[in-house]
Design a protein around this motif. Sequence first.
Motif, short mmCIF file in Angstrom:
data_model
loop_
_atom_site.label_atom_id
_atom_site.label_comp_id
_atom_site.label_asym_id
_atom_site.label_seq_id
_atom_site.Cartn_x
_atom_site.Cartn_y
_atom_site.Cartn_z
N MET A 1 0.96 -1.26 -0.12
CA MET A 1 0.06 0.00 -0.10
C MET A 1 0.78 1.32 0.03
SD MET A 1 -3.14 0.91 -0.12
CE MET A 1 -4.00 2.54 0.39
N THR A 2 2.01 1.25 0.56
CA THR A 2 2.90 2.45 0.48
C THR A 2 3.10 2.98 -0.82
OG1 THR A 2 4.07 1.35 2.55
CG2 THR A 2 5.26 3.04 1.36
N GLY A 3 3.18 2.19 -1.82
CA GLY A 3 3.41 2.65 -3.15
C GLY A 3 2.20 3.23 -3.52
N LEU A 4 1.02 3.21 -3.08
CA LEU A 4 -0.14 4.01 -3.55
C LEU A 4 -0.40 5.35 -2.97
CD1 LEU A 4 -2.47 0.80 -3.84
CD2 LEU A 4 -1.26 2.03 -5.64
N ILE A 5 0.54 5.62 -1.87
CA ILE A 5 0.23 6.88 -1.21
C ILE A 5 1.02 7.90 -1.82
CG2 ILE A 5 -0.80 5.77 0.86
CD1 ILE A 5 2.12 6.61 2.23
N ASN A 6 0.79 9.20 -1.56
CA ASN A 6 1.67 10.19 -2.20
C ASN A 6 2.07 11.20 -1.04
OD1 ASN A 6 2.78 12.64 -3.10
ND2 ASN A 6 1.02 13.06 -4.79
N PRO A 7 3.20 11.08 -0.38
CA PRO A 7 3.86 11.64 0.85
C PRO A 7 3.74 13.01 0.61
CG PRO A 7 5.15 9.64 0.39
CD PRO A 7 4.10 9.80 -0.77
N ALA A 8 4.10 13.61 -0.69
CA ALA A 8 4.12 14.97 -1.06
C ALA A 8 2.94 15.49 -0.71
CB ALA A 8 4.46 15.17 -2.43
N ARG A 9 1.63 14.84 -0.81
CA ARG A 9 0.17 15.49 -0.44
C ARG A 9 -0.02 15.32 1.08
NH1 ARG A 9 -4.61 13.12 -2.99
NH2 ARG A 9 -5.55 14.80 -1.76
N GLY A 10 0.76 14.62 1.66
CA GLY A 10 0.62 14.29 3.40
C GLY A 10 -0.21 13.00 3.35
N GLU A 11 -0.15 12.08 2.48
CA GLU A 11 -1.17 10.98 2.68
C GLU A 11 -0.56 10.04 3.66
OE1 GLU A 11 -3.38 11.03 -1.76
OE2 GLU A 11 -1.68 9.54 -1.30
N ALA A 12 -1.37 9.33 4.64
CA ALA A 12 -0.84 8.25 5.42
C ALA A 12 -1.88 7.25 5.34
CB ALA A 12 -0.92 9.00 6.82
N VAL A 13 -1.30 5.99 5.53
CA VAL A 13 -2.12 4.52 5.90
C VAL A 13 -2.62 4.55 7.13
CG1 VAL A 13 -2.03 2.41 5.38
CG2 VAL A 13 -0.91 3.87 3.50
N LEU A 14 -3.86 4.04 7.12
CA LEU A 14 -4.52 3.54 8.31
C LEU A 14 -5.19 2.26 8.09
CD1 LEU A 14 -5.06 3.86 11.30
CD2 LEU A 14 -7.22 5.13 10.62
#
Length: 98
Positions: A1-14
Amino acid sequence: MTGLINPARGEAVLHVDGRPLILCLTMGALARLEAAFEVNTLEALEARLASLSSHDVLVIISALLCGEAMSPAELAKAQIRPTEAAQAIAKAFEGAGA
């Protein structure tokens, strides 16, 4: 799932009931939080977020969910690790520069 988030947008996984969901602080999420906490400025929202109940945390998660609509009541019935929830919320706010 980490590859599907965009850290630059501030996305986090829960993980909610074992499913990885994305949290992100957007303008829409801020508006939902202002409405939920009955405040009308970002300064008032910041003050309100200084002391949270467990229900407040569910309200925040609900507001930050991207692409998935779950109410605080639905989240209350779900399996969510408190430590992971706190870390994901913090990451979403930090990533947005809040």
